[in-house]
Design an enzyme around this catalytic site. Structure first.
Site: not given
Ligand code: NAP
Ligand code: GLV
Length: 309
Positions: A224, A272
């Site tokens: 993250r 991502h």
């Protein structure tokens, strides 16, 4: 009983069809259409609008359509006592492992540097590394980290891992807890972050950590954006403490156009997409949990609310 799908991208229909293909009589709604709020017992979500989960008085399960659940804990208005489940899926793990392998090979064989040289038509051979001479350290030895570690070891890398509690993985050296972090970092030439984002791990990829890595280490963050202290990374790269970094995740996604990562010569970026939940593979576990809800049975892949992962 019914399911509502809440997500802000264009994948609501794909998930709805995938659920209906396996359970044609299922009552499943997009949160954007008219739907009976009191009938909803399961919310299948991914980065939902904050506050949207509070509309369902009979909600019994918040099912994350991904492995990470940090975004649910960030929503202060989300119900506090409803069980949370997450995705545990072999493709999610193997896709991540393949992504990390590709990134490491590109780095040790200088593909990133050559791509930059190609743009300026520069002919400059660089020393490459052999797999057997590279030690990779994986932070987080859960579903994704442990498979990645085992796969890299099979390819021939020296692999070590760090987790909260001690793990036992074949041919992988393991470290755990605060006291295990320093020796783990000191010997990780390539560092891969596969930790969940929690108050304990937020900002863990910072100046202090970079200083504990061998000089010229390479950092891969596929967990993250909140793990990374962006300015510390740029400083460590500019001071040649680190040789480079590959990032898949960011504080803000999509990353704003003016962010310095975009143009940093030592940063390789992906959007991502290291590993994405495969609807066909994941839908059975969602339906199984829906069945269990109906029967009042324990849920699969339930998140520990205290640990937040
Ligand atoms: P997981 O199975 O929950 O594993 C988490 C691992 O991190 C465990 O080994 C855990 O240790 C360790 N850990 C947690 N807190 C720690 C701490 N404070 N110190 C040391 N170790 C700690 O998670 P997962 O399924 O492997 O997924 C990991 C993360 O990957 C997700 O949370 C998500 O954010 C990210 N992800 C990214 C993508 C992408 O495309 N970029 C895709 C999927 C997932 P213990 O086992 O000892 O508790
Ligand atoms: C993706 O980032 C996931 O958490 O599944």
């Amino acid at each position: 009983m019914a399911i509502v799908i809440i997500r802000q991208d264009d994948k609501i229909d794909v998930w709805k069809q995938a659920l209906l293909s396996k359970a044609p009589n299922l009552k499943v709604f997009s949160y954007l259409e008219e739907h009976p709020k009191e009938e909803i017992t399961m919310a299948l979500i991914w980065k939902h609008p904050k506050g949207s989960l509070g509309k369902y008085p009979n909600l019994k399960c918040i099912a994350s359509a991904g492995a990470g659940v940090d975004y649910i804990f960030e929503d202060q208005e989300a119900p506090q006592n409803v069980p949370i489940t997450r995705v545990v899926d072999p493709f999610l793990a193997s896709d991540m492992s393949e992504h990390v392998l590709a990134v490491i090979l590109a780095e040790i064989k200088n593909f990133n540097a050559y791509k930059i040289q190609q743009v300026s038509r520069e002919w400059n051979p660089k020393n490459y590394k052999r797999i057997k001479d590279v030690r990779v350290g994986i932070m987080g030895l859960g579903e994704l980290g442990s498979l990645t570690a085992l796969d890299l070891e099979k390819v021939g890398f020296s692999v070590q891992g760090w987790s909260k509690t001690k793990k036992n993985l074949k041919n992988v050296s393991t470290f755990s807890g605060k006291e295990g972090l320093k020796p783990f970092l000191n010997t990780s030439q390539i560092l891969v972050c596969l930790l969940p984002l929690t108050p304990e791990t937020e900002g863990i990829l910072n100046k202090d950590l970079f200083l504990q890595l061998p000089k010229g280490a390479y950092v891969i963050n596929v967990a993250r954006g909140g793990h990374m202290v962006d300015n510390d990374l740029i400083e460590a790269l500019d001071k040649n403490l680190l040789s480079g970094a590959c990032l898949d995740v960011y504080h803000q996604e999509p990353l704003p156009k003016e962010h310095p990562f975009w143009r940093h010569p030592k940063i390789f970026m992906t959007p991502h997409y290291a590993s994405v939940s495969d609807t066909t593979s994941v839908v059975p576990q969602i339906l199984e949990n829906y069945r269990r809800l109906q029967k009042g049975e324990g849920l699969l892949n339930q998140v520990d609310r205290k640990k937040r992962y």
